[in-house]
Design an enzyme around this catalytic site. Structure first.
Site, PDB file in Angstrom:
ATOM      1  CB  THR A   1      22.597  18.471 -28.232  1.00 42.86           C
ATOM      2  OG1 THR A   1      21.309  18.929 -27.810  1.00 42.86           O
ATOM      3  CG2 THR A   1      23.677  19.252 -27.493  1.00 42.86           C
TER       4      THR A   1
ATOM      5  CE  LYS B   1      20.749  22.176 -27.224  1.00 47.41           C
ATOM      6  NZ  LYS B   1      20.450  21.137 -26.129  1.00 47.41           N
TER       7      LYS B   1
ATOM      8  CB  THR C   1      13.359  23.401 -20.425  1.00 50.28           C
ATOM      9  OG1 THR C   1      12.519  24.331 -21.101  1.00 50.28           O
ATOM     10  CG2 THR C   1      12.812  23.197 -19.041  1.00 50.28           C
TER      11      THR C   1
ATOM     12  CD  GLU D   1      16.183  14.277 -26.938  1.00 49.17           C
ATOM     13  OE1 GLU D   1      17.355  14.685 -26.887  1.00 49.17           O
ATOM     14  OE2 GLU D   1      15.660  13.600 -26.032  1.00 49.17           O
TER      15      GLU D   1
ATOM     16  CG  ASN E   1      16.520  10.718 -24.470  1.00 49.65           C
ATOM     17  OD1 ASN E   1      17.284  11.528 -23.987  1.00 49.65           O
ATOM     18  ND2 ASN E   1      15.504  11.075 -25.248  1.00 49.65           N
TER      19      ASN E   1
ATOM     20  CB  THR F   1      27.069   4.766 -25.696  1.00 46.69           C
ATOM     21  OG1 THR F   1      25.676   4.443 -25.819  1.00 46.69           O
ATOM     22  CG2 THR F   1      27.499   4.592 -24.252  1.00 46.69           C
TER      23      THR F   1
END
Length: 402
Positions: A152, A178, A189, A275, A397, A402
């Site tokens: 992702t 992943k 997680t 991230e 995040n 969107t």
């Protein structure tokens, strides 16, 4: 043990593929359906999220690994199929049925996994087309495509494999994972799929997987969030011809150690690829009163937003490490603690040690930052992994859906 071809197709008898189904409907061309299959039925085991809110594929696969047998797993990215009600369960079952039909298997031998946005129904027409495409592309060389398809917000695919001698026979353990956000202990997680051509009993595979997950995936944190979709599934097809690995046998420890090596490698890669992350943080706690205390302490430091921010800014604010140790729940005497950043001692017997700020800043600018705390409260130790907290974490995040 020596490094070998990486990924889920490294062990004998496994094939994989990745296909683009446009699940998010944005026309990106990203691979988002992965299929993994063995030539023969496998012993299966799984470890799953402890989140009370469990995605439909977790519920389906948890039941199937409970029976101890699988032969294939189908995975989609871009949509978590979580919080989708009865339709979500039907869709997860349909994913398994479609994959089973393409592979000429019973649906009960197919596990299902999903990752992505929560609360959005799966576009099953596109999923079905993606499963058909992945089934047509299955190959012993398809591991990398499968690893790409399960990503992702990951910035790179995460794969590894090792070879190990069991009873005079060489067996291989391969895996892909992943994970980049919603990473925090309490299993697992992220998504991870492990394959091996060793022959392993269901009880041994489940025990070794749980122990390895406790020492790897349950010792990483990125942001303190535990997902609805986390799972680690292991498949053992026995095609290497090893003696059966069973609890209490000499072969068991050899297999368990190799599996732990595989999962720790992937856990570190997940933490490194958190991230927005720019640095891997490793926290080693020694001299704890118990293993549980050592784990609590190490995870608290890795999970501290203030520690993570200080590492991002290369600010040697070591008091934040001590504060995190103090609220971790571990029992120790602060007046006995020693603390190091890399090889630079910052605290001895609970008191500050003068250190060179420029040396500390240089250590904090490395791609891997290591803190070591000795609590002098016992003999237990543990290591946890995390990453720095950057501006990009908020950016990623803030617009994830969107």
């Amino acid at each position: 043990m020596a490094d070998v071809k990486v990924g889920v197709t490294a062990p004998a008898g496994f094939m994989a593929a990745g296909a683009a189904a446009d699940i998010k409907g944005n026309g990106s061309g990203k691979k988002d359906i992965a299929l993994l299959a063995s030539r023969v039925p496998c012993t299966a085991a799984g470890v799953y999220t402890t989140n009370l809110v469990k995605a439909a594929p977790v519920l389906v696969t948890q039941r199937r690994t409970g029976a101890g047998r699988l032969q294939a797993v189908v995975v989609n990215s871009g949509n978590a199929n979580a919080c989708t009600g009865a339709q979500g369960l039907r869709d997860a079952e349909e994913m398994a049925r479609l994959a089973a039909e393409a592979l000429c298997l019973s649906p009960e031998l197919v596990g299902v996994a999903s990752t992505g946005v929560i609360g959005v129904p799966l576009p099953m027409d596109r999923v079905a087309a993606g499963i058909a495409a992945a089934a047509a592309a299955l190959s012993p060389d398809g591991g990398e495509d499968a690893a790409l398809a399960i990503m992702t917000t990951d910035t790179y695919p995460k794969q590894t494999a090792v070879q190990v001698e069991i009873g005079g026979k060489v067996a291989t353990i391969g895996a892909m994972a992943k994970g980049s956000g919603m990473i925090h202990p309490n299993m697992a997680t992220m998504l991870c799929f492990v394959t091996t051509d060793a022959e392993v009993s269901p009880g041994a595979l489940q025990a070794a997987l749980r122990q390895a997950a406790d020492r790897s995936f349950n010792m990483i944190t990125v942001d303190g969030d535990t997902s609805t979709n986390d799972m680690v599934v292991a498949l053992a097809n026995g095609l290497a011809g090893t003696p059966k690995v069973a609890p209490g046998t000499p072969e068991y420890q050899v297999f368990a150690d190799a599996l732990e090596q595989v999962l720790i490698h992937l856990a570190r890669e997940i933490a490194r690829d958190g991230e927005g992350a720019t640095k891997l943080i490793e926290v080693r706690v020694k001299g704890a009163r118990s293993l549980e205390d050592a784990r609590k302490a190490a995870r608290a430091v890795c999970g501290s937003s203030l520690v993570k921010a200080a590492v991002f800014g290369a600010d040697a604010n070591w008091g934040r490490v001590l504060a995190a140790l103090g609220y971790s729940g571990a029992q120790f005497d602060p007046a006995r603690v020693d603390l190091w950043l890399g090889g630079l001692q910052m605290m001895a017997a609970g008191a500050p040690v003068p250190f060179d700020e420029e040396v500390a800043a240089a250590l904090l600018q490395q791609p891997e930052v290591v803190f070591t705390a000795h609590l002098h409260a016992g003999d237990a130790e543990a290591t946890a992994w995390g990453c720095d907290l950057t501006y990009d974490y908020v950016r990623i995040n803030g617009s994830y859906r969107t």
